[in-house]
Structure formats: structure tokens, C-alpha cells
Design a protein around this motif. Structure first.
Motif, PDB file in Angstrom:
ATOM      1  N   ASN A  54       1.101  -0.953   0.018  1.00  0.00           N
ATOM      2  CA  ASN A  54      -0.002  -0.171  -0.046  1.00  0.00           C
ATOM      3  C   ASN A  54       1.036   1.416   0.142  1.00  0.00           C
ATOM      4  O   ASN A  54       0.817   1.896  -0.704  1.00  0.00           O
ATOM      5  N   GLY A  56       3.561   1.576  -1.347  1.00  0.00           N
ATOM      6  CA  GLY A  56       4.421   1.248  -2.630  1.00  0.00           C
ATOM      7  C   GLY A  56       5.622   0.921  -2.457  1.00  0.00           C
ATOM      8  O   GLY A  56       6.801   1.272  -2.954  1.00  0.00           O
ATOM      9  N   ARG A  76      -1.719  11.496  -8.434  1.00  0.00           N
ATOM     10  CA  ARG A  76      -1.323  10.687  -8.265  1.00  0.00           C
ATOM     11  C   ARG A  76      -2.500   9.667  -7.802  1.00  0.00           C
ATOM     12  O   ARG A  76      -2.592  10.670  -6.621  1.00  0.00           O
ATOM     13  N   PHE A  78      -3.809   6.925  -4.634  1.00  0.00           N
ATOM     14  CA  PHE A  78      -3.084   5.962  -3.855  1.00  0.00           C
ATOM     15  C   PHE A  78      -3.785   4.794  -3.231  1.00  0.00           C
ATOM     16  O   PHE A  78      -5.815   5.688  -2.815  1.00  0.00           O
ATOM     17  N   CYS A  84      -4.872  12.163  -5.535  1.00  0.00           N
ATOM     18  CA  CYS A  84      -3.799  13.061  -4.799  1.00  0.00           C
ATOM     19  C   CYS A  84      -3.598  13.756  -5.900  1.00  0.00           C
ATOM     20  O   CYS A  84      -3.395  13.619  -7.060  1.00  0.00           O
ATOM     21  N   GLY A  90       2.453  12.975  -1.834  1.00  0.00           N
ATOM     22  CA  GLY A  90       1.935  12.150  -1.129  1.00  0.00           C
ATOM     23  C   GLY A  90       1.186  12.234   0.546  1.00  0.00           C
ATOM     24  O   GLY A  90       1.429  13.668   0.975  1.00  0.00           O
TER      25      GLY A  90
END
Ligand SMILES: Nc1ncnc2c1ncn2[C@@H]1O[C@H](COP(=O)(O)OP(=O)(O)OP(=O)(O)O)[C@@H](O)[C@H]1O
Ligand code: SF4
Ligand SMILES: [Mg+2]
Lengths: 326, 354
Positions: A54, A56, A76, A78, A84, A90
């Protein structure tokens, strides 16, 4: 000018990529495993693998870095946090909050601290240095020079609490430092940051007094200053209209170098006065092995320093016509 | 006109006394090593519209003398004695304010290296214009127009655009022209040029000297030209002052001093002079030995440690007593040899040479 800027910004981007890649790599050299920290005390191997996946973290290092890089420009997805949007730095491992908005929340604090302190350092340091040079060898010069030695030997975590004790607790001259957004209450912003500004600038100012003084004295011995006097210019206009420009160039150079140290000082100052700025984020990210947060803070801090340096370089061109921005 | 004997054109001077008269000037610097006697009992005169060439080895006090005329020495470390009369005004005792009014206005100076002597931070036009504004109270516009006019006068092409350029955008020769324009912007009566061509190459040197001569003819400026190069003196000056260790060794008209030099030091200078046409500016290495220490100047004649003839003049004299320049006016020198001895020695020397 425009092409100069484009080239400088492109160069800055390369530098920032290198910095982020190094931070990425160094993080993996650290023996602590964030996935294990997530997993808790009793950790099943399957859970650990799942968490790794999860986060990555089961992918090769450069793939992870690539995802991170793309996230900044394109956003990106998640598994556990969802979408996001760009610029995406992140989510925090530790607090699960989006890194970008955490930084945006706290950035004004650190920026106010750094810029305010820069103004104090330059204004006060240059002013006292000029006075010392103007009165070279006289009592005012001696006072300025010796107080600059004392200033340089002081430490933020020592002066900070001391001044806070006297000025805030005992004499109640100024309010306890905190951050009041400038957009809500400019006066409150100013008064609540006064003490941190003074404390952060105190060690630097001394250095600028000393530099300004010696640079001015050096400039006053230059040929072109003698020419100005031979033209009938008064000592005062020679001093304030001719010599200062030559003196400012090396001072700006040093200031560009000092910016990084100043940001470091801002972090210590935030800690000293419990201001919730980038510094606090950075310290916590290190304690928690919080990779996304650490990377985000590093890259934003580095970007700020690089951009301010470009601004400083552009100031050169205004002061010295021999510097061409091409 | 009792004290003046080497004015270029008798009758051009007004009132009593010469235009510029330096009397018994002394300049001492206090340094960590002691007191430097840079100029010690120097006297000379200068008439309007004429050029005085000052020559001498490095360190002989040429620049110090002329900075004293402009009052540019740092009073905290400098002791200045004697008198400097510019017409009826005494300059050593003059107030700071009146010296500021004088500089750049009645008395202007150009320096050796125009690159370092001009401010790198201001346009040529502004540097010229601000002198004009300061002394003549001109407006910005007037000052700029005047700067353009001055640049044109000193032979800078396209002065309307050049006026907005910075010194680093000019060539060496153009910079020195701009420097001259700046010095002449207020039509000074006296121009002091301290080695104005040393930093330039030969062809440009000649152009700059021609320019100075031309401007002098037009405006009647008196010029003090400091140089290492006797060739420059021969081509440009009316009178010469040879300096040694902060004192006058010899003075007279160019013709007198170059044709019939009397002082042994001048002989040395002349024999070291490069032959015709080779006007390359080599530093003068005229006489054996080195220039004397100005911290501890030699007793007697300051030249005696390097001189070949003290025995002829009577060694006691040369070692113990300081010769002063004589006769008081006209072609004079500071040496105890008799005129007869000097003539013989010089003739012998020139025959050696030939
Ligand atoms: N401000 C000062 N403090 C101490 N000594 C000085 C100062 N200015 C000049 N001198 C000394 O005075 C002496 C005469 O210097 P000056 O500059 O007049 O020489 P000069 O004849 O112009 O030589 P040059 O041909 O090299 O320009 C030198 O020995 C120099 O070192
Ligand atoms: S006075 Fe004596 S030492 Fe001086 S130059 Fe004349 S002969 Fe030489
Ligand atoms: Mg000199």
C-alpha cells in the motif's frame, strides 16, 4: 533577461531533483522501517507485506522515486487515501494528512520568520556598519565593532528564552511569540513575531555590521572615491552615493550563502518559541521516519533557498551595471 | 612680477604674484613605521595658460604634492606645512567647504588609470554632469547637455549615445577622454594630470597629449603634467620641475633643462631616456642605487649616496648641508658644484655617449 531567468529556473529544477533523489536514497539507508512502524507491536508478515504494498514500498527504489516525481506535476492515486491532485507530495506516514497541504499551512510561519529576520539583519547590520565606517576609529565605531563580537557569540536557544523571560514575562513589553496570519491582523502578526525576529537575527546582524564596516572602509580607499572627492563631492555624498554600492556587492553574496543557514536558524527559533512552522514538521518527520513529509519539507525548503538566491543574483544587476544578466 | 621668471607669456598674469605658487611645501605622513617625509621644502610657480611638467623617479613625491594642492590628504594622518597660493587664496589653511567649492571647479585633476578612477556604478554622463550640477547649479537636463558637449569636445564619437554608457563599455583611450571631459566640465583654471597616459598604448598616448594641448590653447588652462617620460615633457610642457626625494632638484624651461641640464640627477634621468621614437613608457632606472628612504632621509644633499661627484663639490658640504635651489628664479638646481664644473662634466658625459 527572460532567457537568463529561464536558464536559472531550469538549473534550479535540476538541483532540486538531485536534492530530492539524494534524500530519497538516504532515507533507505536508514535502518528504521516505516512499514514496520505502521504495523504495530504484533506484526503478521502478511500485514507487513500488505502495508509495504500500500505504501508502494515493494517496488524498486527508482520506480518509487519516479512515482513521487510524477505526482508533483500530474497528481497520483493511492490505494488507501484515494486521489491526490497535483502538486502531490504524497501522504504523511505518521499523520495520514496530505503533505502538500500540511506544508502550505505552515509555510507562512517560516517564511514570515525568515523574511522578517532578513530585513532586520540587513537593515540593522548595514546601518550600524555604515555608522562604524563613517566614524572609523571613534567611540561609535568601537561600540559597533565590539557589540558585533558579542552578538556573534550568542546562541538562539540561549538568547530566546532569556529575552522571552525578561521582555514577555517580567516586563510584559511584548506579547508571547505566536503566529497570527498577516491577512487577518497585520499588527498582531508584527508584534507577535518581533521577539523571534530579533532572536533569529541577533547572531547574523553582528556579522553584517562587521562586513559592512570593512567593505566601506575598503571602498573609501578606492580610486573612484578619490576622483569623486577631487570633483568636489562632500565626504558625505561620497560616502552615501558612491562607496555604498561597491560595499553592497560582497554583502549580497554572503547573504545569498547565509540564506540556508538562516532557514536552519528559523527552525531552531520555531522550536524555541513553539511556533508551528516548517521546522516543527521537519523535526517530527525525522522522529517518525516519515519519508513523504521529510521529502516534501526538504524540497520546499531547498526550492525557497534556490529561488531567493536567484532573486539575490538579480539584485546584483541593479546595483552593478557591469553584471549583465545574459 | 618680481618672483616670476619662468612664466610662459609675460604679461598674461594679472595682479601681483604668479597664478599658482607653492612655497616651502612639506607633507609628512605618520605611519606605523614612523614619519614619512614625502615632500620636504618644495617651492615652484606656475603661470596661467602654461604647462609645468613634473618628473622624477617613483616615490619622489609627485602625486603627494599635487594631492596636497587639492587638499585630498587624510588630515588624520598627514601634516602639511608651507603655503600654496592660488592667485590670492591660500589653500593649505582653506576651510573644507571652500576646498570642496574649488575642486572640480577651479582646479581639476585627472588620474593615471581611468578604469579605476571612474565610478563603475554610474554612467559617464552622470559622472560628468554631477560636477557641473554641483558647481554651477545646473539642472539635470542642462548637465546632461553639457556632458554631451564635453564628450564631443574631447573627441568621443556619437556623444549623444555614449553619454548613457558606463565606463566599462568604453575603451581605455575613450575612458581617459571621458575623464578629461569630466575634469574640464567647469572650465578649470588649473588642471592637474597625474600620469594621464601611462595606462594607455603609444598611439593613444599621443592623441591624449595632443588633446590636452589643444584644449589648453582654446581655454587657457594652466596644466601640471606629472610623468615618468621626459619625451612627454619635451613635447608638451613649457617648464620642468625635476623632483628628488620630495625636493626640487632642478627647474627651468623645457629647453634649459633638457638641453643644459645642471643637476647630476637630471643627467641620470636624461641618459636613461629612450632614444627618439621609442616612446615606450619604461619605468625610469636612471641612476645607480635606489631612491632614499623617506622615513630616514639622508643628511646633506639627499642625492649624495647615489652621486658620483661629492668629492668635487667638497664632501663635507654634500654630506652635511642641504643644498637649496639656486638661483632663486629662472633655471636653477640644488647642487653644490659650480656652474663651470657642471658644464664640463656634462660635456664630458655627452661625448662619452656619442
Ligand atoms: N598616504 C600615505 N601614507 C604614507 N606614505 C605615503 C602616502 N602616500 C604616499 N606615501 C609615500 O610618499 C612617497 C611619495 O609618493 P608619491 O605617490 O608622491 O610618489 P610619486 O612621485 O607620485 O611616484 P609614482 O611615480 O610612483 O607615482 C612614497 O614613498 C610613498 O610611499
Ligand atoms: S650637491 Fe653634491 S651630492 Fe648633491 S648632487 Fe651636487 S655634487 Fe652630488
Ligand atoms: Mg604618482
Amino acid at each position: 533577461m527572460t532567457s537568463y531567468l529561464v536558464r536559472r529556473v531550469a538549473g534550479a529544477l535540476v538541483i532540486l531533483m538531485i536534492i530530492s533523489a539524494i534524500t530519497f536514497y538516504l532515507f533507505y539507508a536508514v535502518p528504521r522501517d516505516p512499514a514496520r512502524a505502521f504495523c504495530g507491536k504484533i506484526c503478521q508478515p502478511e500485514t507487513l507485506t500488505l502495508i509495504r504494498h500500500n505504501l508502494g514500498m515493494d517496488e524498486p527504489l527508482f520506480v518509487q522515486y519516479w512515482h513521487w516525481l510524477v505526482g508533483i506535476f500530474a497528481g497520483r492515486q493511492f490505494v488507501q487515501f484515494g486521489d491526490c491532485p497535483a502538486p502531490c507530495l504524497g501522504y504523511s506516514f505518521a499523520t495520514q494528512e496530505p503533505v502538500f497541504s500540511a506544508i502550505v499551512d505552515r509555510f507562512p510561519v517560516t517564511l514570515s520568520l525568515t523574511l522578517g529576520a532578513s530585513v532586520v539583519i540587513l537593515a540593522f547590520g548595514i546601518l550600524t556598519g555604515m555608522i562604524a565606517a563613517w566614524k572609523v576609529g571613534q567611540p561609535l565605531d568601537k561600540i559597533a565593532s565590539s557589540s558585533s563580537v558579542i552578538g556573534a557569540s550568542l546562541q538562539i536557544y540561549f538568547v530566546g528564552p532569556l529575552l522571552a523571560f525578561y521582555l514577555v514575562d517580567t516586563l510584559q513589553l511584548i506579547p508571547r511569540p505566536s503566529y497570527v496570519p498577516i491577512t487577518e491582523n497585520p499588527l498582531g502578526w508584527f508584534t507577535h513575531l518581533m521577539l523571534p525576529w530579533v532572536v533569529l537575527s541577533i547572531i547574523f546582524t553582528a556579522n553584517y555590521t562587521r562586513m559592512t564596516r570593512s567593505q566601506m572602509v575598503e571602498q573609501l580607499a578606492e580610486d573612484y572615491v578619490r576622483t569623486a572627492r577631487a570633483k568636489g563631492m562632500s565626504s558625505r555624498s561620497v560616502f552615501f552615493r558612491f562607496a555604498w554600492r561597491g560595499a553592497m556587492i560582497p554583502i549580497l553574496t554572503i547573504f545569498g550563502v547565509d540564506l540556508a543557514t538562516l532557514l536552519g536558524g528559523a527552525i531552531i527559533t520555531e522550536q524555541t518559541f513553539s511556533l508551528h512552522g516548517i521546522g516543527e514538521l521537519a523535526v517530527r518527520a525525522v522522529q517518525n521516519t516519515d519519508l513523504p513529509m521529510l521529502l516534501g519539507v526538504t524540497i520546499v525548503g531547498a526550492a525557497a533557498i534556490v529561488l531567493l538566491n536567484i532573486a539575490v543574483d538579480m539584485l546584483y544587476a541593479f546595483i552593478d551595471p557591469r553584471v549583465r544578466l545574459s | 612680477m618680481t618672483t616670476v621668471s619662468w612664466s610662459g607669456e609675460p604679461g598674461t598674469s594679472r595682479g601681483p604674484g604668479p597664478f599658482l605658487s607653492v612655497r616651502d611645501l612639506s607633507v609628512e605622513f605618520s605611519t606605523e613605521d614612523g614619519i614619512v617625509h614625502a615632500v620636504d621644502g618644495l617651492s615652484f610657480d606656475l603661470e596661467k595658460g602654461t604647462t609645468l611638467g613634473i618628473v622624477g623617479e617613483s616615490g619622489s613625491g609627485k602625486s603627494v604634492t599635487n594631492l596636497a594642492i587639492l587638499g585630498l590628504h587624510d588630515p588624520a594622518h598627514t601634516k602639511i606645512g608651507g603655503e600654496i597660493w592660488l592667485e590670492d587664496q591660500e589653500l593649505i589653511s582653506a576651510s573644507r567647504g571652500s576646498m570642496e567649492k574649488l575642486r572640480g571647479n577651479r582646479v581639476a585633476m585627472i588620474f593615471q588609470d581611468p578604469l579605476t578612477a571612474l565610478s563603475p556604478f554610474h554612467t559617464i554622463g552622470r559622472q560628468i554632469g554631477e560636477v557641473y550640477r554641483k558647481h554651477k547649479g545646473a539642472s539635470k537636463k542642462e548637465a546632461r547637455d553639457r556632458a554631451v558637449e564635453m564628450l564631443r569636445r574631447v573627441g568621443i564619437p556619437q556623444p549623444e549615445t555614449r553619454v548613457d554608457h558606463y565606463p566599462h563599455e568604453f575603451s581605455g583611450g575613450m575612458r581617459q577622454r571621458a575623464m578629461i571631459a569630466m575634469a574640464l566640465v567647469c572650465d578649470p583654471d588649473l588642471l592637474i594630470a597625474d600620469e594621464p597616459t601611462t595606462a594607455l598604448d603609444v598611439t593613444v598616448q599621443a592623441q591624449i597629449l595632443d588633446l590636452l594641448k589643444e584644449l589648453q590653447q582654446q581655454f587657457g588652462t594652466a596644466i601640471i603634467l606629472i610623468t615618468h617620460d621626459l619625451g612627454v615633457v619635451a613635447g608638451t610642457a613649457d617648464n620642468v620641475l625635476v623632483m628628488y626625494a620630495g625636493r626640487a632638484a632642478e627647474r627651468g624651461t623645457v629647453r634649459e633643462v633638457l638641453r643644459e641640464p645642471r643637476h647630476p640627477y637630471t643627467w641620470g634621468l636624461l641618459s636613461s631616456m629612450p632614444r627618439l621614437n621609442s616612446s615606450v613608457d619604461v619605468p625610469l632606472m636612471p641612476v645607480r642605487g635606489t631612491p632614499p628612504s623617506l622615513l630616514n632621509p639622508p643628511s646633506g644633499c639627499p642625492f649624495h649616496p647615489r652621486c658620483d661627484y661629492p668629492k668635487l663639490a667638497g664632501p663635507e658640504l654634500c654630506f652635511n648641508q642641504r643644498p637649496s635651489i639656486s638661483p632663486e628664479t629662472g633655471h636653477g638646481d640644488a647642487c653644490y658644484l659650480t656652474l663651470e664644473q657642471k658644464r664640463e662634466l656634462r660635456t664630458a658625459k655627452t661625448e662619452d655617449h656619442a
